[in-house]
Design a protein around this motif. Structure first.
Motif, short mmCIF file in Angstrom:
data_model
loop_
_atom_site.label_atom_id
_atom_site.label_comp_id
_atom_site.label_asym_id
_atom_site.label_seq_id
_atom_site.Cartn_x
_atom_site.Cartn_y
_atom_site.Cartn_z
N UNK A 196 -2.27 -4.18 1.19
CA UNK A 196 -2.47 -4.06 2.77
C UNK A 196 -3.08 -5.34 3.52
N UNK A 197 -2.18 -6.44 4.39
CA UNK A 197 -3.12 -7.28 4.77
C UNK A 197 -4.03 -6.61 5.76
N UNK A 198 -5.20 -7.12 5.64
CA UNK A 198 -6.11 -6.83 6.78
C UNK A 198 -5.69 -7.18 8.09
N UNK A 199 -6.33 -6.70 9.21
CA UNK A 199 -6.07 -7.24 10.41
C UNK A 199 -7.01 -8.40 10.67
N UNK A 200 -6.73 -9.35 11.05
CA UNK A 200 -7.48 -10.63 11.37
C UNK A 200 -8.80 -10.23 12.25
N UNK A 201 -10.13 -10.52 11.86
CA UNK A 201 -11.28 -10.18 12.45
C UNK A 201 -11.58 -8.59 12.41
N UNK A 202 -10.77 -7.96 11.67
CA UNK A 202 -10.95 -6.48 11.71
C UNK A 202 -10.91 -5.85 10.54
N UNK A 203 -11.45 -6.57 9.44
CA UNK A 203 -11.47 -5.83 7.95
C UNK A 203 -12.07 -4.48 7.91
N UNK A 204 -13.03 -4.27 8.77
CA UNK A 204 -13.74 -2.83 8.49
C UNK A 204 -12.55 -1.78 9.08
N UNK A 205 -11.97 -2.04 10.19
CA UNK A 205 -11.12 -0.99 10.84
C UNK A 205 -9.78 -0.76 9.94
N UNK A 206 -9.40 -2.01 9.25
CA UNK A 206 -8.18 -2.06 8.32
C UNK A 206 -8.67 -1.28 7.00
N UNK A 207 -9.85 -1.20 6.71
CA UNK A 207 -10.38 -0.47 5.32
C UNK A 207 -10.38 1.00 5.86
N UNK A 208 -11.03 1.42 7.00
CA UNK A 208 -11.33 2.76 7.47
C UNK A 208 -9.66 3.40 7.54
N UNK A 209 -8.90 2.68 8.01
CA UNK A 209 -7.33 3.27 8.06
C UNK A 209 -6.81 3.54 6.87
N UNK A 210 -7.10 2.37 5.89
CA UNK A 210 -6.51 2.41 4.63
C UNK A 210 -7.08 3.66 3.70
N UNK A 211 -8.43 3.69 4.01
CA UNK A 211 -9.16 4.96 3.08
C UNK A 211 -8.44 6.14 3.63
N UNK A 212 -8.49 6.50 4.97
CA UNK A 212 -7.64 7.63 5.71
C UNK A 212 -6.63 8.04 4.97
N UNK A 213 -5.67 6.90 4.81
CA UNK A 213 -4.16 6.89 4.33
C UNK A 213 -4.39 7.45 2.67
N UNK A 214 -5.30 6.63 2.13
CA UNK A 214 -5.86 7.20 0.57
C UNK A 214 -6.14 8.60 0.25
N UNK A 215 -6.85 9.15 1.23
CA UNK A 215 -7.70 10.41 0.93
C UNK A 215 -6.43 11.26 1.44
N UNK A 216 -5.59 11.07 2.41
CA UNK A 216 -4.42 11.85 2.61
C UNK A 216 -3.58 11.72 1.34
N UNK A 217 -3.23 10.67 0.58
CA UNK A 217 -2.58 10.79 -0.65
C UNK A 217 -3.23 11.62 -1.62
N UNK A 218 -4.57 11.36 -1.71
CA UNK A 218 -5.25 12.14 -2.70
C UNK A 218 -5.01 13.42 -2.67
N UNK A 219 -4.87 14.18 -1.19
CA UNK A 219 -5.00 15.59 -0.97
C UNK A 219 -3.08 15.91 -1.37
N UNK A 220 -2.38 14.98 -1.09
CA UNK A 220 -1.01 15.10 -1.29
C UNK A 220 -0.87 15.33 -2.87
N UNK A 221 -1.41 14.75 -3.48
CA UNK A 221 -1.25 14.80 -5.21
C UNK A 221 -1.97 16.12 -5.63
N UNK A 222 -2.99 16.67 -4.83
CA UNK A 222 -3.68 17.83 -5.25
C UNK A 222 -2.49 19.02 -4.88
N UNK A 223 -1.77 19.05 -3.90
CA UNK A 223 -0.97 19.79 -3.51
C UNK A 223 0.20 20.04 -4.53
#
Length: 153
Positions: free
Chosen positions: A115-142
């Motif tokens: 995922x291309x980070x938003x220029x000047x907002x890598x922290x926000x980009x990473x947080x959104x990506x981490x939330x998506x990844x957490x959701x995918x992790x829970x999906x695999x559990x389900x």
């Protein structure tokens, strides 16, 4: 249709076992068609490490693991920077992709996982990506738990 037996505490344990100790799953619903057939899940996930604090999103995942996309429900980041996570140029990078997890890059995405980070907002980009990844992790559990079958009360 609300996921029967859903528990935020159980979801937290699943996430912690898989390296997402700081993230959380607030709720999960089963997405069904008009005939009651399971299509996938809508998972509400939060990562607390965005520039402005928590970022919370609703993530749609089809039964085959393909991400439909996400909708931000909470973000308090800098206008013109982190708030660009609400813009199609950023969120469309997640859509229609079937990956184990996404990673943020500042050098240009070269694969579905990147995922291309938003220029000047890598922290926000990473947080959104981490939330998506957490959701995918829970999906695999389900999927492991249900085998892709609709749960009823």
């Amino acid at each position: 249709m609300e996921l029967p037996g859903f528990s935020a505490e159980d979801a937290a344990a699943v996430l912690a076992e898989n390296g997402y100790e700081e993230d959380s799953i607030e709720s999960c619903v089963q997405a069904v068609d008009a005939d009651g057939n399971l299509l996938g899940y809508v998972i509400n996930a939060t990562d607390p490490n965005s520039y402005g604090g928590d970022v919370t999103l609703s993530l749609g995942v089809r039964l085959d693991g393909t991400v439909n996309g996400y909708s931000l429900t909470e973000i308090n980041d800098t206008a013109g920077l982190g708030m660009k996570a609400k813009e199609e140029a950023f969120y469309s990078q997640f859509e229609d992709k079937q990956v184990e997890a996404f990673v943020v890059t500042k050098t240009g995405a070269t694969s579905d996982e990147e995922i291309d980070a938003i220029s000047g907002a890598t922290i926000s980009s990473t947080a959104v990506t981490n939330a998506v990844n957490a959701g995918l992790c829970y999906y695999r559990y389900l999927m492991d738990l249900t085998g892709g079958e609709l749960l009823s009360e």
